[in-house]
Design a protein around this motif. Structure first.
Motif, PDB file in Angstrom:
ATOM      1  N   GLY A 182      43.922 -96.446   4.775  1.00 31.61           N
ATOM      2  CA  GLY A 182      44.094 -97.973   4.441  1.00 31.61           C
ATOM      3  C   GLY A 182      43.164 -97.872   2.786  1.00 31.61           C
ATOM      4  O   GLY A 182      42.489 -96.731   2.224  1.00 31.61           O
ATOM      5  N   ALA A 183      43.786 -98.829   1.483  1.00 31.33           N
ATOM      6  CA  ALA A 183      43.166 -98.258   0.148  1.00 31.33           C
ATOM      7  C   ALA A 183      41.379 -98.482   0.430  1.00 31.33           C
ATOM      8  O   ALA A 183      41.360 -99.575   1.204  1.00 31.33           O
ATOM      9  CB  ALA A 183      43.727 -99.629  -0.559  1.00 31.33           C
ATOM     10  N   GLY A 184      40.471 -98.241   0.126  1.00 33.83           N
ATOM     11  CA  GLY A 184      39.319 -98.610   0.365  1.00 33.83           C
ATOM     12  C   GLY A 184      38.768 -98.308   1.243  1.00 33.83           C
ATOM     13  O   GLY A 184      37.816 -98.441   1.257  1.00 33.83           O
ATOM     14  N   ALA A 185      39.240 -97.023   1.966  1.00 31.97           N
ATOM     15  CA  ALA A 185      38.990 -96.827   3.572  1.00 31.97           C
ATOM     16  C   ALA A 185      37.862 -95.861   3.312  1.00 31.97           C
ATOM     17  O   ALA A 185      37.989 -95.293   2.766  1.00 31.97           O
ATOM     18  CB  ALA A 185      39.779 -96.463   5.052  1.00 31.97           C
ATOM     19  N   ALA A 186      37.381 -95.849   4.933  1.00 35.07           N
ATOM     20  CA  ALA A 186      35.360 -94.866   4.545  1.00 35.07           C
ATOM     21  C   ALA A 186      36.033 -94.707   5.979  1.00 35.07           C
ATOM     22  O   ALA A 186      35.586 -94.662   7.288  1.00 35.07           O
ATOM     23  CB  ALA A 186      34.517 -95.673   3.903  1.00 35.07           C
ATOM     24  N   VAL A 187      36.531 -93.164   5.405  1.00 41.32           N
ATOM     25  CA  VAL A 187      36.651 -92.256   6.958  1.00 41.32           C
ATOM     26  C   VAL A 187      35.556 -91.717   7.830  1.00 41.32           C
ATOM     27  O   VAL A 187      35.905 -90.712   7.308  1.00 41.32           O
ATOM     28  CB  VAL A 187      38.545 -91.855   6.855  1.00 41.32           C
ATOM     29  N   ILE A 188      34.893 -92.115   8.877  1.00 44.55           N
ATOM     30  CA  ILE A 188      34.245 -91.028   9.688  1.00 44.55           C
ATOM     31  C   ILE A 188      34.696 -90.503  10.544  1.00 44.55           C
ATOM     32  O   ILE A 188      33.538 -89.565  10.767  1.00 44.55           O
ATOM     33  CB  ILE A 188      33.052 -91.765   9.499  1.00 44.55           C
ATOM     34  N   LYS A 189      34.860 -90.819  11.068  1.00 47.56           N
ATOM     35  CA  LYS A 189      36.068 -89.987  12.878  1.00 47.56           C
ATOM     36  C   LYS A 189      37.235 -89.540  12.565  1.00 47.56           C
ATOM     37  O   LYS A 189      37.371 -89.332  11.467  1.00 47.56           O
ATOM     38  CB  LYS A 189      36.137 -90.724  13.679  1.00 47.56           C
ATOM     39  N   ALA A 202      36.318 -96.832   8.794  1.00 38.75           N
ATOM     40  CA  ALA A 202      38.182 -96.840   8.709  1.00 38.75           C
ATOM     41  C   ALA A 202      38.455 -97.382  10.654  1.00 38.75           C
ATOM     42  O   ALA A 202      37.731 -96.966  11.736  1.00 38.75           O
ATOM     43  CB  ALA A 202      38.900 -95.791   8.698  1.00 38.75           C
ATOM     44  N   ALA A 203      39.109 -97.949  10.785  1.00 39.01           N
ATOM     45  CA  ALA A 203      39.795 -98.525  11.972  1.00 39.01           C
ATOM     46  C   ALA A 203      41.165 -98.220  12.467  1.00 39.01           C
ATOM     47  O   ALA A 203      41.717 -99.078  11.362  1.00 39.01           O
ATOM     48  CB  ALA A 203      39.305 -99.212  13.074  1.00 39.01           C
ATOM     49  N   PRO A 204      41.115 -98.175  13.489  1.00 39.64           N
ATOM     50  CA  PRO A 204      43.314 -98.405  14.053  1.00 39.64           C
ATOM     51  C   PRO A 204      43.660 -99.741  13.053  1.00 39.64           C
ATOM     52  O   PRO A 204      42.585-100.964  13.683  1.00 39.64           O
ATOM     53  CB  PRO A 204      43.387 -97.935  14.947  1.00 39.64           C
ATOM     54  N   ILE A 205      44.676 -99.465  12.850  1.00 44.60           N
ATOM     55  CA  ILE A 205      45.752-101.448  12.979  1.00 44.60           C
ATOM     56  C   ILE A 205      46.816-101.089  13.834  1.00 44.60           C
ATOM     57  O   ILE A 205      46.769-101.965  13.830  1.00 44.60           O
ATOM     58  CB  ILE A 205      45.738-102.117  11.506  1.00 44.60           C
ATOM     59  N   LYS A 206      47.573 -99.762  14.095  1.00 43.33           N
ATOM     60  CA  LYS A 206      48.279 -99.783  14.822  1.00 43.33           C
ATOM     61  C   LYS A 206      48.561 -98.220  15.036  1.00 43.33           C
ATOM     62  O   LYS A 206      48.474 -96.904  14.291  1.00 43.33           O
ATOM     63  CB  LYS A 206      49.537-100.456  14.104  1.00 43.33           C
ATOM     64  N   ASN A 207      49.879 -98.075  15.727  1.00 42.82           N
ATOM     65  CA  ASN A 207      50.504 -96.850  16.011  1.00 42.82           C
ATOM     66  C   ASN A 207      51.882 -95.995  15.712  1.00 42.82           C
ATOM     67  O   ASN A 207      52.474 -97.766  15.217  1.00 42.82           O
ATOM     68  CB  ASN A 207      50.006 -96.322  17.420  1.00 42.82           C
TER      69      ASN A 207
END
Ligand SMILES: CC(C)(COP(=O)(O)OP(=O)(O)OC[C@H]1O[C@@H](n2cnc3c(N)ncnc32)[C@H](O)[C@@H]1OP(=O)(O)O)[C@@H](O)C(=O)NCCC(=O)NCCS
Length: 210
Positions: A182-189, A202-207
């Protein structure tokens, strides 16, 4: 040299503008299934649909697909290539591509983007305005890195994933196929295939996007 762009929307005009600035292409035209209702996009003519392009591929020195939807862009690129199109990449003259990078076919690198050394960019990838891919990045086919997104060194992004505007990805993170960041996320994993992740961190919102 004549360039045909399939997809005459906003992204298509960005591709056309960069192609013209690059001095490699003396004529740029669009094909789009919105033709004949849609005969012009910006200053460039729209002269036919996909079926028309397929019947005149020999008239063009290069063809690129400018469709935002990642899997559709890749599907069209493969179709055109199978039919004999010379699929080309367009690099805006202000983009920086370091030495030691491998850039595939049908790739669009927009204004002020940076691809640092050792990176491998597969076919049908978009690296949008001011996005950065640091050293040893791996972008699989059909990936879209949105404007202003920053990927640190050694990040790998799987096929047809879309990394949203202004997001950041930590070094060495692996993102699977068909992921949306998503816009503006910080993915660290690492992110598994098919997930949509948002937020900081960043964390999941859906699959299961497909
Ligand atoms: C992640 C995204 C794809 C989700 O879209 P969506 O599936 O339509 O999701 P929704 O808008 O229904 O939002 C679902 C939830 O996630 C939240 N959310 C959506 N996007 C978010 C984001 N980027 N950051 C934080 N939260 C977000 C919403 O607030 C909502 O929360 P709620 O259920 O608590 O109300 C979209 O919001 C996004 O960020 N797209 C990237 C856009 C982009 O980069 N454009 C550049 C084009 S070049």
């Amino acid at each position: 040299m004549k360039l045909a762009i399939y997809g005459a929307g906003g992204h298509g005009r960005v591709v056309a503008d960069a192609a013209e600035l690059s001095d490699e292409w003396s004529a740029v035209v669009f094909f789009d299934d919105g033709y004949p209702e849609f005969k012009k996009s910006g200053k460039w003519p729209v002269i036919g649909q996909l079926c028309d392009l397929l019947s005149v591929l020999d008239s063009y020195d290069g063809v690129i697909v400018a469709v935002g939807a990642c899997s559709e862009r890749l599907r069209l690129l493969k179709l055109l290539r199978e039919q004999g199109a010379n699929i080309v990449s367009v690099i805006h003259p202000s983009a920086v591509i370091a030495s030691g990078c491998d850039i595939g076919r049908g790739v669009m690198v927009c204004a002020m983007a940076v691809v640092n050394t050792g990176s491998a960019i597969a076919d049908a990838v978009i690296i949008n305005t001011s996005a950065t891919i640091d050293h040893d990045g791996i972008l699989a086919e059909g990936v879209h890195i949105s404007p202003g997104a920053n990927l640190a060194g050694g990040v790998s992004v799987g096929a047809c994933s879309w990394v949203g505007i202004g997001s950041s990805v930590k070094q060495q993170v692996t993102i699977g196929d068909n992921v949306v960041v998503g816009a503006g996320a910080a993915v660290i994993k690492n992110v598994s295939s098919g997930m949509t992740v948002v937020g900081v961190p960043a964390a999941p919102i859906k699959n299961g996007l497909e």
